[in-house]
Design a protein around this motif. Structure first.
Motif, PDB file in Angstrom:
ATOM      1  N   LYS A  68      77.638  49.972  14.967  1.00  0.00           N
ATOM      2  CA  LYS A  68      78.832  50.820  15.045  1.00  0.00           C
ATOM      3  C   LYS A  68      80.081  49.972  15.259  1.00  0.00           C
ATOM      4  CE  LYS A  68      76.312  54.770  17.068  1.00  0.00           C
ATOM      5  NZ  LYS A  68      76.539  55.789  16.044  1.00  0.00           N
ATOM      6  N   GLY A  69      79.964  48.984  16.154  1.00  0.00           N
ATOM      7  CA  GLY A  69      81.109  48.122  16.402  1.00  0.00           C
ATOM      8  C   GLY A  69      81.492  47.309  15.185  1.00  0.00           C
ATOM      9  N   ARG A  76      83.173  49.344  12.558  1.00  0.00           N
ATOM     10  CA  ARG A  76      84.532  49.693  12.977  1.00  0.00           C
ATOM     11  C   ARG A  76      85.520  48.582  12.629  1.00  0.00           C
ATOM     12  NH1 ARG A  76      86.457  52.738  18.166  1.00  0.00           N
ATOM     13  NH2 ARG A  76      88.584  51.945  18.456  1.00  0.00           N
ATOM     14  N   GLU A 121      84.121  50.386  21.137  1.00  0.00           N
ATOM     15  CA  GLU A 121      83.009  51.054  20.454  1.00  0.00           C
ATOM     16  C   GLU A 121      81.700  50.893  21.232  1.00  0.00           C
ATOM     17  OE1 GLU A 121      81.761  53.635  17.637  1.00  0.00           O
ATOM     18  OE2 GLU A 121      83.805  52.845  17.816  1.00  0.00           O
TER      19      GLU A 121
END
Length: 430
Positions: free
Chosen positions: A196-197, A200, A221
């Motif tokens: 997810k990070g 992003r 995140e």
């Protein structure tokens, strides 16, 4: 804790496996870490000692675990000591484990307050011949600070000089290296947060952004997904900073035409992930950058295939060196004379790839594992080749975390995190 409760069956199993390797009439003792001071009344955030966490799931300071499988008093075969909580502590420091909560977390039925430790230990010691002490014998360990475990060991050996001494660490090195399915699920969760990070920042990076701004995006995140944050000090290295292997300042502006090397990852429930990726600031690799990038990715893919049961860590690195040498020849960074005249103790490829390819990962980023023993199923390793070219102003490292399988290639816990150069470009320009 930010993380969801862990099934206590994991810790029950871990203790059972540890006790099965103990000598007769022996007691093993494990301490929490200290809360380390900074200055004045400031302290660092608490980090639990991984060994007591592995065996109990207890994640707070001033806790002690004792294991005595042969104790004639059945109630004292597993004993957990925790700090006594009260209304004052609850107001000033927050909730601490009650005896009931400690049992629920650990599966240990006998829980005492910490002030009962000495008298309980004395009773247990009268039945025992040997104490297992918990020393740090990791091959990368270099510790100057005296730990709570160290202080306790000094006190214990002075108090009970007639008892024999054994070491817990060799047992833990074996046990912790092979992951339980519950542990693998926690590590997968850490990798998913890392994904997810990374996704992003692919939409965030552009010329002019600062390395610390990217760090902030990642931390945001990670924490919003129930991680404490980074699994280790993050490396966000643009341009020539990537050629400093442990660059952690993260204070430079990212310029058009440069690459950014990331070595960043989230933890979850104390379990680590470890990711490296390299992306173009502008969203587009140059021809040369992509050529080197694809070479590193090729080495990573071929190295991954070697992580199978029976492989010896040292032999594995020799084979990876051969694969890397082949790629460096294709890139024109080495020639045949470099290889023919190389020092076997420092092969030619080390000029551009000077670190190891893989290490154990788990509760520690560089986790427990005896490197002279063959790899077995459910060990988890990083795979992280790199090529560093200061004269060309960039370095590239790519890294995934993989689980050794009983048969076939390892399972990649990071298989959903973008890595192909074309995919990186597409996502950055979408």
């Amino acid at each position: 804790m930010k993380y969801n409760p862990i099934d206590s069956a994991l810790f029950v199993k871990n203790r059972k496996n540890f006790k099965a390797q103990m000598k007769p009439k022996s007691i093993a003792i494990f301490n929490s870490n200290d809360i380390y001071p900074i200055s004045a009344d400031s302290t660092m955030p608490f980090e639990q000692h991984r060994d007591i966490f592995y065996l109990s799931g207890v994640d707070q300071e001033e806790s002690v675990l004792m294991l005595f499988p042969d104790c004639p008093n059945e109630d004292l075969r597993e004993v957990l000591f925790v700090r006594e909580t009260n209304a004052h502590i609850a107001v000033w420091e927050g909730e601490k484990l009650t005896k009931e909560a400690a049992t629920k977390t650990s599966g240990i039925q006998t829980v005492f307050w910490l002030q009962d430790l000495e008298k309980t230990l004395f009773e247990m010691s009268t039945y025992a011949d040997t104490f297992y002490i918990n020393t740090n014998e990791h091959y990368r360990a270099s510790v100057e600070t005296e730990t709570r475990e160290d202080r306790f060991t000094k006190w214990l050996l002075a108090k009970y000089p007639a008892h024999s001494v054994a070491k817990s660490n060799p047992i833990l090195q074996d046990l912790r290296a092979v992951k339980d399915p519950i542990e693998l699920a926690l590590m997968q969760h850490a990798c998913n947060i890392t994904e997810k990070g990374f996704r992003r920042i692919l939409n965030f990076v552009k010329p002019g952004v600062w390395e610390y701004e990217i760090e902030a995006e990642l931390l945001h995140e990670f924490v919003r997904n129930r991680s404490k944050g980074f699994a280790y000090t993050p490396i966000i290295a643009s341009g020539n900073n990537a050629n400093v292997l442990h660059y952690v300042e993260n204070n430079q502006q990212c310029k058009n035409g440069d690459l950014i090397l990331f070595d960043i990852a989230a933890e979850y429930a104390n379990y680590k992930s470890d990711l490296s990726r390299t992306i173009p600031v502008s969203g587009k690799f140059s021809k040369r950058q992509k050529e080197v990038y694809n070479a590193v990715n090729s080495v990573k893919n071929e190295a991954t295939k070697l992580l199978v049961p029976g492989t010896i860590w040292k032999d594995y690195h020799v084979e990876v060196g051969k694969i890397m040498t082949s790629e460096l020849l294709k890139l024109g960074l080495l020639d045949k004379a470099d290889v023919q005249n190389e020092d076997p103790k420092w092969p030619a490829y080390k000029r551009y790839f000077m670190h190891g390819t893989s290490h154990h990962i788990g509760l520690d980023t560089h986790d427990y594992g005896l490197l002279h023993k063959p790899m077995t199923a459910n060990m988890v390793f990083t795979v992280e080749p790199g090529i560093y070219i200061p004269e060309e102003g960039f370095g590239i490292r790519l890294e995934d975390d993989v689980v050794v399988q009983k048969q076939g290639e390892p399972f990649n816990l990071m298989q959903n995190i973008p890595i192909e150069a074309d995919e990186i470009e597409d996502l950055m320009n979408s």
